[in-house]
Design a protein around this motif. Structure first.
Motif, PDB file in Angstrom:
ATOM      1  N   GLU A  83       0.829  -1.204   0.000  1.00 41.56           N
ATOM      2  CA  GLU A  83       0.000   0.000   0.000  1.00 41.56           C
ATOM      3  C   GLU A  83       0.866   1.257   0.000  1.00 41.56           C
ATOM      4  O   GLU A  83       0.611   2.200  -0.748  1.00 41.56           O
ATOM      5  N   VAL A  84       1.911   1.269   0.806  1.00 44.33           N
ATOM      6  CA  VAL A  84       2.813   2.417   0.862  1.00 44.33           C
ATOM      7  C   VAL A  84       3.518   2.605  -0.479  1.00 44.33           C
ATOM      8  O   VAL A  84       3.644   3.722  -0.982  1.00 44.33           O
ATOM      9  N   ILE A  85       3.963   1.519  -1.090  1.00 47.99           N
ATOM     10  CA  ILE A  85       4.628   1.594  -2.395  1.00 47.99           C
ATOM     11  C   ILE A  85       3.684   2.183  -3.433  1.00 47.99           C
ATOM     12  O   ILE A  85       4.059   3.061  -4.210  1.00 47.99           O
ATOM     13  N   LYS A  86       2.436   1.730  -3.435  1.00 48.81           N
ATOM     14  CA  LYS A  86       1.441   2.240  -4.382  1.00 48.81           C
ATOM     15  C   LYS A  86       1.219   3.743  -4.173  1.00 48.81           C
ATOM     16  O   LYS A  86       1.170   4.514  -5.129  1.00 48.81           O
ATOM     17  N   ILE A  87       1.115   4.173  -2.930  1.00 50.76           N
ATOM     18  CA  ILE A  87       0.916   5.592  -2.616  1.00 50.76           C
ATOM     19  C   ILE A  87       2.118   6.414  -3.079  1.00 50.76           C
ATOM     20  O   ILE A  87       1.964   7.453  -3.715  1.00 50.76           O
ATOM     21  N   TRP A 134      16.148  -5.634  12.951  1.00 49.05           N
ATOM     22  CA  TRP A 134      15.330  -4.598  12.336  1.00 49.05           C
ATOM     23  C   TRP A 134      14.391  -5.212  11.314  1.00 49.05           C
ATOM     24  O   TRP A 134      14.743  -6.183  10.635  1.00 49.05           O
ATOM     25  N   LYS A 135      13.234  -4.634  11.180  1.00 51.73           N
ATOM     26  CA  LYS A 135      12.317  -5.033  10.121  1.00 51.73           C
ATOM     27  C   LYS A 135      12.866  -4.498   8.802  1.00 51.73           C
ATOM     28  O   LYS A 135      13.674  -3.572   8.783  1.00 51.73           O
ATOM     29  N   THR A 136      12.425  -5.060   7.694  1.00 58.72           N
ATOM     30  CA  THR A 136      13.003  -4.701   6.398  1.00 58.72           C
ATOM     31  C   THR A 136      12.090  -3.846   5.526  1.00 58.72           C
ATOM     32  O   THR A 136      12.496  -3.424   4.453  1.00 58.72           O
ATOM     33  N   GLY A 137      10.887  -3.562   5.968  1.00 58.18           N
ATOM     34  CA  GLY A 137       9.922  -2.845   5.143  1.00 58.18           C
ATOM     35  C   GLY A 137      10.415  -1.504   4.640  1.00 58.18           C
ATOM     36  O   GLY A 137      10.244  -1.169   3.463  1.00 58.18           O
ATOM     37  N   PHE A 138      11.058  -0.716   5.509  1.00 60.59           N
ATOM     38  CA  PHE A 138      11.545   0.601   5.095  1.00 60.59           C
ATOM     39  C   PHE A 138      12.534   0.481   3.941  1.00 60.59           C
ATOM     40  O   PHE A 138      12.532   1.285   3.002  1.00 60.59           O
ATOM     41  N   TYR A 139      13.355  -0.562   3.984  1.00 66.11           N
ATOM     42  CA  TYR A 139      14.373  -0.769   2.953  1.00 66.11           C
ATOM     43  C   TYR A 139      13.729  -1.211   1.639  1.00 66.11           C
ATOM     44  O   TYR A 139      14.059  -0.696   0.568  1.00 66.11           O
ATOM     45  N   GLN A 140      12.803  -2.148   1.735  1.00 70.78           N
ATOM     46  CA  GLN A 140      12.115  -2.637   0.534  1.00 70.78           C
ATOM     47  C   GLN A 140      11.320  -1.519  -0.129  1.00 70.78           C
ATOM     48  O   GLN A 140      11.285  -1.416  -1.362  1.00 70.78           O
ATOM     49  N   ILE A 141      10.674  -0.678   0.665  1.00 68.03           N
ATOM     50  CA  ILE A 141       9.910   0.451   0.118  1.00 68.03           C
ATOM     51  C   ILE A 141      10.852   1.396  -0.619  1.00 68.03           C
ATOM     52  O   ILE A 141      10.555   1.853  -1.725  1.00 68.03           O
ATOM     53  N   ALA A 142      12.001   1.708  -0.021  1.00 69.53           N
ATOM     54  CA  ALA A 142      12.969   2.605  -0.665  1.00 69.53           C
ATOM     55  C   ALA A 142      13.446   2.026  -1.998  1.00 69.53           C
ATOM     56  O   ALA A 142      13.530   2.741  -3.001  1.00 69.53           O
ATOM     57  N   LEU A 143      13.727   0.742  -2.039  1.00 68.40           N
ATOM     58  CA  LEU A 143      14.187   0.116  -3.280  1.00 68.40           C
ATOM     59  C   LEU A 143      13.113   0.146  -4.362  1.00 68.40           C
ATOM     60  O   LEU A 143      13.371   0.530  -5.501  1.00 68.40           O
TER      61      LEU A 143
END
Length: 108
Positions: free
Chosen positions: A17-21, A45-54
């Protein structure tokens, strides 16, 4: 300034959802994500912030809130290299010695 809210259930749907936004938003916008807080001790650490940035071709601006020193540290903007292990090692090094509000939960 527009706001988008995402449910915090920890699912991959949140990340999608964040990626789409972010893909819809024009340049000059920012997203703020706290990968870890001080509510409890975490082992990794969770990896979501990194995956979103990529996936959105965004950069990461590391910010540390050091409660012990009563300061906010804003680091240089970081571009992920697609080497998660090396990037995470570098990002974690920035937070060495930083103590959160609940200092016993700060492990770096």
């Amino acid at each position: 300034m527009g706001h988008y809210f995402v449910a915090r259930d920890g699912s991959f749907a949140d990340r999608r959802e964040v990626i789409k936004i972010l893909k819809k938003i024009k340049n000059g916008k920012a997203i703020f994500i706290a990968p870890e807080g001080t509510r409890k001790v975490v082992e990794r650490w969770k990896t979501g912030f990194y995956q979103i940035a990529l996936k959105t071709n965004c950069k990461i601006l590391p910010v540390a809130f050091d409660w012990k020193k009563r300061e906010v540290r804003i680091f240089e903007v970081f571009s992920p290299t697609h080497s998660y292990e090396n990037d995470l090692k570098f990002l974690k090094s920035l937070f060495k010695g930083v103590k959160g509000k609940i200092s016993e939960n700060s492990r770096l």
